[in-house]
Design an enzyme around this catalytic site. Structure first.
Site, PDB file in Angstrom:
ATOM      1  N   ASP A  19      -0.393 -10.972  -8.434  1.00 46.32           N
ATOM      2  CA  ASP A  19       0.373 -10.525  -9.600  1.00 46.32           C
ATOM      3  C   ASP A  19      -0.592 -10.134 -10.725  1.00 46.32           C
ATOM      4  O   ASP A  19      -1.602 -10.798 -10.958  1.00 46.32           O
ATOM      5  CB  ASP A  19       1.310 -11.651 -10.071  1.00 46.32           C
ATOM      6  N   ASN A  60      13.639 -13.479  -8.186  1.00 43.06           N
ATOM      7  CA  ASN A  60      14.496 -13.219  -9.341  1.00 43.06           C
ATOM      8  C   ASN A  60      15.404 -12.034  -9.032  1.00 43.06           C
ATOM      9  O   ASN A  60      14.938 -11.018  -8.521  1.00 43.06           O
ATOM     10  CB  ASN A  60      13.640 -12.900 -10.570  1.00 43.06           C
ATOM     11  N   GLY A  93      16.222 -12.685 -14.321  1.00 47.76           N
ATOM     12  CA  GLY A  93      14.965 -12.301 -14.966  1.00 47.76           C
ATOM     13  C   GLY A  93      14.168 -11.278 -14.182  1.00 47.76           C
ATOM     14  O   GLY A  93      12.954 -11.163 -14.350  1.00 47.76           O
ATOM     15  N   GLN A  94      14.846 -10.489 -13.350  1.00 45.53           N
ATOM     16  CA  GLN A  94      14.136  -9.484 -12.543  1.00 45.53           C
ATOM     17  C   GLN A  94      13.681  -8.315 -13.412  1.00 45.53           C
ATOM     18  O   GLN A  94      14.475  -7.789 -14.199  1.00 45.53           O
ATOM     19  CB  GLN A  94      15.062  -8.978 -11.427  1.00 45.53           C
ATOM     20  N   HIS A 126      10.887  -8.870  -4.204  1.00 42.00           N
ATOM     21  CA  HIS A 126       9.588  -9.537  -4.048  1.00 42.00           C
ATOM     22  C   HIS A 126       9.782 -11.039  -4.170  1.00 42.00           C
ATOM     23  O   HIS A 126      10.629 -11.509  -4.927  1.00 42.00           O
ATOM     24  CB  HIS A 126       8.584  -9.050  -5.094  1.00 42.00           C
ATOM     25  N   HIS A 166       7.762 -14.339  -5.354  1.00 43.20           N
ATOM     26  CA  HIS A 166       6.584 -14.873  -6.041  1.00 43.20           C
ATOM     27  C   HIS A 166       6.147 -16.126  -5.285  1.00 43.20           C
ATOM     28  O   HIS A 166       6.958 -17.032  -5.062  1.00 43.20           O
ATOM     29  CB  HIS A 166       6.930 -15.306  -7.469  1.00 43.20           C
TER      30      HIS A 166
HETATM   31  P1  5GP Z   1      10.059 -10.063 -11.656  1.00 43.35           P
HETATM   32  O1  5GP Z   1      10.124 -10.329 -13.137  1.00 43.35           O
HETATM   33  O2  5GP Z   1      10.731  -8.759 -11.316  1.00 43.35           O
HETATM   34  O3  5GP Z   1      10.533 -11.205 -10.795  1.00 43.35           O
HETATM   35  O4  5GP Z   1       8.518  -9.954 -11.313  1.00 43.35           O
HETATM   36  C1  5GP Z   1       7.785  -8.772 -11.389  1.00 43.35           C
HETATM   37  C2  5GP Z   1       6.327  -9.159 -11.332  1.00 43.35           C
HETATM   38  O5  5GP Z   1       5.560  -8.021 -11.029  1.00 43.35           O
HETATM   39  C3  5GP Z   1       5.779  -9.721 -12.658  1.00 43.35           C
HETATM   40  O6  5GP Z   1       5.273 -11.034 -12.431  1.00 43.35           O
HETATM   41  C4  5GP Z   1       4.701  -8.716 -13.057  1.00 43.35           C
HETATM   42  O7  5GP Z   1       3.578  -9.350 -13.630  1.00 43.35           O
HETATM   43  C5  5GP Z   1       4.348  -8.072 -11.729  1.00 43.35           C
HETATM   44  N1  5GP Z   1       3.901  -6.685 -11.813  1.00 43.35           N
HETATM   45  C6  5GP Z   1       4.520  -5.666 -12.477  1.00 43.35           C
HETATM   46  N2  5GP Z   1       3.867  -4.503 -12.276  1.00 43.35           N
HETATM   47  C7  5GP Z   1       2.817  -4.800 -11.439  1.00 43.35           C
HETATM   48  C8  5GP Z   1       1.780  -3.995 -10.865  1.00 43.35           C
HETATM   49  O8  5GP Z   1       1.697  -2.780 -11.056  1.00 43.35           O
HETATM   50  N3  5GP Z   1       0.885  -4.635 -10.066  1.00 43.35           N
HETATM   51  C9  5GP Z   1       0.948  -5.993  -9.826  1.00 43.35           C
HETATM   52  N4  5GP Z   1       0.008  -6.524  -9.037  1.00 43.35           N
HETATM   53  N5  5GP Z   1       1.916  -6.764 -10.361  1.00 43.35           N
HETATM   54  C10 5GP Z   1       2.848  -6.178 -11.160  1.00 43.35           C
END
Ligand code: 5GP
Ligand code: ZN
Length: 119
Positions: A36, A92, A98-99, A105, A107
């Site tokens: 991340d 999420n 909180g997506q 994906h 985490h």
């Molecule tokens: P969400 O909030 O949708 O569950 O998580 C999205 C995650 O993607 C966040 O933790 C954010 O830091 C990560 N993220 C967003 N854009 C990128 C990217 O371009 N590259 C990487 N490696 N992580 C990303």
């Protein structure tokens, strides 16, 4: 792929297609896993299916059993590999979940003691 295919603009699809770089830790036909950009734990890995799905509910209706199984087992393998004292897997979905990136994906978080309940 049609002109309206969401995968064309999707940031995680671009990582899957290697159009943008990522610090990858695993890649096969069904999943790609990478660090991340904004880690919330000493180990913070994102596991993404190579098939674009907006979230878990969408994936459940689109993906075959082999893809679903591989996605889950990849998270478990990475958790076991990086979480010597345990790990947490989080998915999420939607505004309440909180997506922020609309490609499913998981985490995989490890390397520190997690609290409960989540924020
Ligand atoms: P969400 O909030 O949708 O569950 O998580 C999205 C995650 O993607 C966040 O933790 C954010 O830091 C990560 N993220 C967003 N854009 C990128 C990217 O371009 N590259 C990487 N490696 N992580 C990303
Ligand atoms: Zn995507």
């Amino acid at each position: 792929m049609t002109m309206t295919d969401p995968s064309l603009q999707c940031i995680f699809c671009k990582i899957v297609r290697k159009e943008i770089p990522a610090n990858e830790v695993l890649r096969d036909a069904h999943v790609v896993a990478f660090r991340d950009l904004n880690p919330q734990a000493p180990t913070h890995i994102l596991v993404v299916p190579t098939l674009h799905a907006d979230h878990l509910s969408d994936f459940a209706s689109k993906a075959g059993g082999a893809q679903v199984t591989r996605f889950l087992l990849a998270a478990a393998e990475l958790g076991a590999q990086f979480g010597t004292d345990g790990y947490r897997v989080v998915m999420n979905e939607g505004p309440d979940g909180g997506q922020t990136v609309h490609h499913l994906h998981a985490h995989v978080l490890a390397g520190r003691r997690m609290s409960w309940p989540p924020g």
